[in-house]
Each structure stands twice: as structure tokens, then as C-alpha cells.
Design a protein around this motif. Structure first.
Motif, PDB file in Angstrom:
ATOM      1  N   SER A 130       0.848  -1.193   0.000  1.00 18.02           N
ATOM      2  CA  SER A 130       0.000   0.000   0.000  1.00 18.02           C
ATOM      3  C   SER A 130       0.878   1.236   0.000  1.00 18.02           C
ATOM      4  CB  SER A 130      -0.927   0.013   1.216  1.00 18.02           C
ATOM      5  OG  SER A 130      -0.185   0.212   2.406  1.00 18.02           O
ATOM      6  N   PHE A 131       0.342   2.304  -0.585  1.00 19.21           N
ATOM      7  CA  PHE A 131       1.031   3.590  -0.613  1.00 19.21           C
ATOM      8  C   PHE A 131       0.029   4.651  -0.192  1.00 19.21           C
ATOM      9  CE2 PHE A 131       2.085   7.566  -2.807  1.00 19.21           C
ATOM     10  CZ  PHE A 131       3.368   7.778  -2.333  1.00 19.21           C
ATOM     11  N   GLY A 132       0.233   5.215   0.993  1.00 19.80           N
ATOM     12  CA  GLY A 132      -0.645   6.264   1.490  1.00 19.80           C
ATOM     13  C   GLY A 132      -0.062   7.631   1.194  1.00 19.80           C
ATOM     14  N   HIS A 133      -0.837   8.464   0.512  1.00 17.01           N
ATOM     15  CA  HIS A 133      -0.406   9.813   0.116  1.00 17.01           C
ATOM     16  C   HIS A 133      -1.148  10.825   0.984  1.00 17.01           C
ATOM     17  CE1 HIS A 133       0.435  13.369  -2.177  1.00 17.01           C
ATOM     18  NE2 HIS A 133       1.011  12.701  -3.165  1.00 17.01           N
ATOM     19  N   PRO A 134      -0.426  11.507   1.908  1.00 18.64           N
ATOM     20  CA  PRO A 134      -1.112  12.388   2.854  1.00 18.64           C
ATOM     21  C   PRO A 134      -1.693  13.650   2.243  1.00 18.64           C
ATOM     22  CG  PRO A 134       1.256  12.623   3.075  1.00 18.64           C
ATOM     23  CD  PRO A 134       1.025  11.496   2.098  1.00 18.64           C
ATOM     24  N   TRP A 135      -1.085  14.179   1.183  1.00 15.81           N
ATOM     25  CA  TRP A 135      -1.573  15.446   0.623  1.00 15.81           C
ATOM     26  C   TRP A 135      -2.664  15.227  -0.407  1.00 15.81           C
ATOM     27  CZ3 TRP A 135       3.689  14.599   1.541  1.00 15.81           C
ATOM     28  CH2 TRP A 135       4.136  15.220   2.713  1.00 15.81           C
ATOM     29  N   GLU A 136      -2.605  14.134  -1.125  1.00 19.91           N
ATOM     30  CA  GLU A 136      -3.708  13.797  -2.024  1.00 19.91           C
ATOM     31  C   GLU A 136      -4.849  13.175  -1.226  1.00 19.91           C
ATOM     32  OE1 GLU A 136      -4.395  11.697  -6.337  1.00 19.91           O
ATOM     33  OE2 GLU A 136      -3.265  10.535  -4.859  1.00 19.91           O
ATOM     34  N   SER A 137      -4.544  12.744  -0.009  1.00 23.09           N
ATOM     35  CA  SER A 137      -5.485  12.025   0.845  1.00 23.09           C
ATOM     36  C   SER A 137      -6.016  10.800   0.101  1.00 23.09           C
ATOM     37  CB  SER A 137      -6.635  12.921   1.311  1.00 23.09           C
ATOM     38  OG  SER A 137      -7.408  12.236   2.282  1.00 23.09           O
ATOM     39  N   SER A 138      -5.055   9.924  -0.241  1.00 24.88           N
ATOM     40  CA  SER A 138      -5.402   8.729  -1.006  1.00 24.88           C
ATOM     41  C   SER A 138      -4.579   7.540  -0.527  1.00 24.88           C
ATOM     42  CB  SER A 138      -5.138   8.956  -2.500  1.00 24.88           C
ATOM     43  OG  SER A 138      -3.746   9.081  -2.747  1.00 24.88           O
ATOM     44  N   VAL A 139      -5.041   6.369  -0.906  1.00 20.22           N
ATOM     45  CA  VAL A 139      -4.284   5.145  -0.673  1.00 20.22           C
ATOM     46  C   VAL A 139      -4.327   4.319  -1.950  1.00 20.22           C
ATOM     47  CG1 VAL A 139      -6.220   3.808   0.294  1.00 20.22           C
ATOM     48  CG2 VAL A 139      -3.850   3.207   0.899  1.00 20.22           C
ATOM     49  N   CYS A 140      -3.159   3.847  -2.364  1.00 24.08           N
ATOM     50  CA  CYS A 140      -3.031   2.964  -3.519  1.00 24.08           C
ATOM     51  C   CYS A 140      -2.691   1.577  -2.982  1.00 24.08           C
ATOM     52  CB  CYS A 140      -1.915   3.458  -4.441  1.00 24.08           C
ATOM     53  SG  CYS A 140      -1.558   2.352  -5.828  1.00 24.08           S
ATOM     54  N   LEU A 141      -3.516   0.604  -3.308  1.00 22.46           N
ATOM     55  CA  LEU A 141      -3.231  -0.785  -2.966  1.00 22.46           C
ATOM     56  C   LEU A 141      -2.801  -1.480  -4.245  1.00 22.46           C
ATOM     57  CD1 LEU A 141      -6.258  -1.619  -0.640  1.00 22.46           C
ATOM     58  CD2 LEU A 141      -4.000  -0.724  -0.014  1.00 22.46           C
ATOM     59  N   PHE A 142      -1.754  -2.301  -4.164  1.00 25.59           N
ATOM     60  CA  PHE A 142      -1.243  -2.945  -5.369  1.00 25.59           C
ATOM     61  C   PHE A 142      -0.862  -4.385  -5.094  1.00 25.59           C
ATOM     62  CE2 PHE A 142       2.118  -0.574  -3.308  1.00 25.59           C
ATOM     63  CZ  PHE A 142       3.158  -1.477  -3.230  1.00 25.59           C
ATOM     64  N   GLY A 143      -0.850  -5.142  -6.187  1.00 23.04           N
ATOM     65  CA  GLY A 143      -0.635  -6.579  -6.126  1.00 23.04           C
ATOM     66  C   GLY A 143      -1.974  -7.262  -6.300  1.00 23.04           C
ATOM     67  N   GLN A 144      -2.105  -8.067  -7.356  1.00 24.81           N
ATOM     68  CA  GLN A 144      -3.410  -8.652  -7.673  1.00 24.81           C
ATOM     69  C   GLN A 144      -3.967  -9.480  -6.528  1.00 24.81           C
ATOM     70  OE1 GLN A 144      -5.025  -7.660 -10.568  1.00 24.81           O
ATOM     71  NE2 GLN A 144      -6.695  -8.417  -9.294  1.00 24.81           N
ATOM     72  N   GLU A 145      -3.113 -10.223  -5.849  1.00 32.70           N
ATOM     73  CA  GLU A 145      -3.586 -11.042  -4.736  1.00 32.70           C
ATOM     74  C   GLU A 145      -4.199 -10.178  -3.639  1.00 32.70           C
ATOM     75  OE1 GLU A 145      -1.951 -14.475  -1.641  1.00 32.70           O
ATOM     76  OE2 GLU A 145      -0.530 -13.434  -2.936  1.00 32.70           O
ATOM     77  N   LEU A 146      -3.545  -9.060  -3.317  1.00 32.95           N
ATOM     78  CA  LEU A 146      -4.086  -8.158  -2.301  1.00 32.95           C
ATOM     79  C   LEU A 146      -5.406  -7.553  -2.780  1.00 32.95           C
ATOM     80  CD1 LEU A 146      -3.881  -6.656   0.410  1.00 32.95           C
ATOM     81  CD2 LEU A 146      -2.486  -4.932  -0.772  1.00 32.95           C
ATOM     82  N   LEU A 147      -5.451  -7.117  -4.011  1.00 31.75           N
ATOM     83  CA  LEU A 147      -6.684  -6.531  -4.536  1.00 31.75           C
ATOM     84  C   LEU A 147      -7.824  -7.542  -4.532  1.00 31.75           C
ATOM     85  CD1 LEU A 147      -5.240  -4.414  -7.466  1.00 31.75           C
ATOM     86  CD2 LEU A 147      -6.120  -3.570  -5.272  1.00 31.75           C
ATOM     87  N   ASP A 148      -7.534  -8.773  -4.935  1.00 28.70           N
ATOM     88  CA  ASP A 148      -8.566  -9.813  -4.917  1.00 28.70           C
ATOM     89  C   ASP A 148      -9.090 -10.042  -3.501  1.00 28.70           C
ATOM     90  OD1 ASP A 148      -8.224 -10.152  -7.650  1.00 28.70           O
ATOM     91  OD2 ASP A 148      -7.039 -12.003  -7.455  1.00 28.70           O
ATOM     92  N   THR A 149      -8.229  -9.844  -2.511  1.00 22.47           N
ATOM     93  CA  THR A 149      -8.581 -10.098  -1.118  1.00 22.47           C
ATOM     94  C   THR A 149      -9.375  -8.954  -0.494  1.00 22.47           C
ATOM     95  OG1 THR A 149      -6.594 -11.462  -0.895  1.00 22.47           O
ATOM     96  CG2 THR A 149      -7.613 -10.698   1.153  1.00 22.47           C
ATOM     97  N   VAL A 150      -9.040  -7.700  -0.833  1.00 26.78           N
ATOM     98  CA  VAL A 150      -9.612  -6.572  -0.077  1.00 26.78           C
ATOM     99  C   VAL A 150     -10.377  -5.524  -0.883  1.00 26.78           C
ATOM    100  CG1 VAL A 150      -7.811  -6.785   1.684  1.00 26.78           C
ATOM    101  CG2 VAL A 150      -7.544  -5.098  -0.145  1.00 26.78           C
ATOM    102  N   ALA A 151     -10.243  -5.493  -2.188  1.00 21.37           N
ATOM    103  CA  ALA A 151     -10.775  -4.360  -2.971  1.00 21.37           C
ATOM    104  C   ALA A 151     -12.270  -4.129  -2.758  1.00 21.37           C
ATOM    105  CB  ALA A 151     -10.470  -4.531  -4.456  1.00 21.37           C
ATOM    106  N   ALA A 152     -13.067  -5.170  -2.760  1.00 24.79           N
ATOM    107  CA  ALA A 152     -14.514  -4.985  -2.616  1.00 24.79           C
ATOM    108  C   ALA A 152     -14.856  -4.354  -1.269  1.00 24.79           C
ATOM    109  CB  ALA A 152     -15.242  -6.315  -2.782  1.00 24.79           C
ATOM    110  N   GLU A 153     -14.204  -4.830  -0.217  1.00 22.35           N
ATOM    111  CA  GLU A 153     -14.507  -4.291   1.108  1.00 22.35           C
ATOM    112  C   GLU A 153     -13.963  -2.867   1.274  1.00 22.35           C
ATOM    113  OE1 GLU A 153     -14.786  -5.932   5.661  1.00 22.35           O
ATOM    114  OE2 GLU A 153     -13.782  -7.166   4.163  1.00 22.35           O
ATOM    115  N   VAL A 154     -12.777  -2.589   0.711  1.00 19.20           N
ATOM    116  CA  VAL A 154     -12.241  -1.223   0.760  1.00 19.20           C
ATOM    117  C   VAL A 154     -13.178  -0.283   0.012  1.00 19.20           C
ATOM    118  CG1 VAL A 154     -10.342   0.274   0.006  1.00 19.20           C
ATOM    119  CG2 VAL A 154      -9.836  -1.918   1.111  1.00 19.20           C
ATOM    120  N   GLU A 155     -13.683  -0.715  -1.126  1.00 20.61           N
ATOM    121  CA  GLU A 155     -14.618   0.129  -1.878  1.00 20.61           C
ATOM    122  C   GLU A 155     -15.901   0.375  -1.088  1.00 20.61           C
ATOM    123  OE1 GLU A 155     -16.589   0.434  -6.310  1.00 20.61           O
ATOM    124  OE2 GLU A 155     -14.701  -0.631  -6.026  1.00 20.61           O
ATOM    125  N   ASP A 156     -16.358  -0.615  -0.342  1.00 25.74           N
ATOM    126  CA  ASP A 156     -17.541  -0.420   0.515  1.00 25.74           C
ATOM    127  C   ASP A 156     -17.294   0.675   1.546  1.00 25.74           C
ATOM    128  OD1 ASP A 156     -19.010  -2.377  -0.770  1.00 25.74           O
ATOM    129  OD2 ASP A 156     -18.668  -3.910   0.765  1.00 25.74           O
TER     130      ASP A 156
END
Length: 172
Positions: A130-156
Motif C-alpha cells: 500500500s502507498f498512502g499519500h497524505p496530501w492527495e489524501s489517497s491510498v493505492c493498494l497494489f498486487g493482484q492477490e491483495l486486490l482480490d482479497t480486499v478491494a470490494a470491502e475497501v470500496e464499501d
């Protein structure tokens, strides 16, 4: 914070990990929105705004977001594996995610939520994190396995993503 399971990076390792991160992710820190995103977001990445957490009395959604990302990162690495927790221009760590954060255990170092500086979690091979950007106020999650595991819940929790694979998505 140094123990068997959370270790402060020694100067040489700190430099080596950050140098590799700068090179592999084309990291260019800036408070200037014209220069964002601050990394070359990988093909297997999704970036969300953290703005929805601004109106979160009691921090329940924030706590849920943090728990989801921590559980996802833990699930995607082997027991005994270590992650890097990087805090730009500050102390950074190597830690065993399967051995921290639980009842009676020491907490995770840092957070996927950037608290005033860039916060980065990385697997030892840099394939996910993960990459948290404090000034953009964003988080980038990367790696297909991680996205498959958490993306739906993070989007919720956070709402629709800002970008996929570094490409801005249309506002819906």
C-alpha cells in the motif's frame, strides 16, 4: 519500537529499501497536485480517496479500513514472512504481520492511513503493498492477490476508486 516481531530498519537497510522503492515506483514526493500521483502506480493497482473518512465520528470506518488492509496484507504473505513499513524521512520497520496486531500482541507499525507523511507497506519482494499519500489524501493498494482479497470491502468503506493502474476513472 524494536522487538522480535517489529524491527527498526538499520541505516544501510533503510537506504537500500527506500532506494529500491524510489527506483521501482518512480517515487517523486510533492505537495503539488500537478505532480500527483507520487508513484508510478502498478498495472495491478487501485487508488481510493480517503476523503470519505473526514466525516467519520468515532473513527469506525477508519478503523474498519485499517483492519481490512492489515488483514489482507497478512493473508497475502506466508507465515514467518516480513513486511516493510516505511515512513518517508522517518524511522521505518520490518515486521512479522502474523505476529502483531492481535489480542495481547504489539500493534502494527504505522498505518495504511497516511498520518502526515507518506506511509508505505511492502512485501519483501515488493510485489504487493500500500502507498498512502497524505496530501492527495489517497491510498493505492497494489498486487493482484491483495486486490482480490480486499478491494470490494475497501470500496464499501471508501467509495469508488479514483484510479486503476494509474489511470483516472470517470466520476460517476
Amino acid at each position: 519500537m524494536t522487538s522480535e516481531f517489529v524491527t527498526e530498519l538499520a541505516e544501510a537497510e533503510y537506504r537500500s529499501v527506500w532506494d529500491r522503492f524510489y527506483a521501482e515506483f518512480a517515487f517523486r514526493p510533492s505537495v503539488n497536485p500537478a505532480k500527483w500521483p507520487a508513484i508510478k502506480e502498478p498495472a495491478d493497482s487501485v487508488t481510493w480517496s480517503l476523503a470519505s473518512l473526514d466525516e467519520d465520528p468515532g473513527h469506525l470506518r477508519l478503523d474498519h479500513f485499517v483492519a481490512v488492509v492489515e488483514q489482507g496484507l497478512t493473508a497475502c504473505v506466508e507465515p514467518g514472512a516480513r513486511l516493510f513499513a516505511l515512513d518517508w524521512q522517518h524511522i521505518s520497520y520490518s515486521f512479522a504481520p502474523h505476529r502483531v496486531g492481535g489480542h495481547g500482541q504489539e500493534p502494527w507499525p504505522l498505518s495504511p492511513y497516511p498520518d502526515g507523511d507518506y506511509y508505505v507497506y511492502l512485501s519483501g519482494d515488493f510485489r504487493l503493498g500500500s502507498f498512502g499519500h497524505p496530501w492527495e489524501s489517497s491510498v493505492c493498494l497494489f498486487g493482484q492477490e491483495l486486490l482480490d482479497t480486499v478491494a470490494a470491502e475497501v470500496e464499501d468503506v471508501l467509495g469508488p476508486p479514483l484510479r486503476r493502474a494509474g489511470r483516472r476513472l470517470p466520476v460517476t
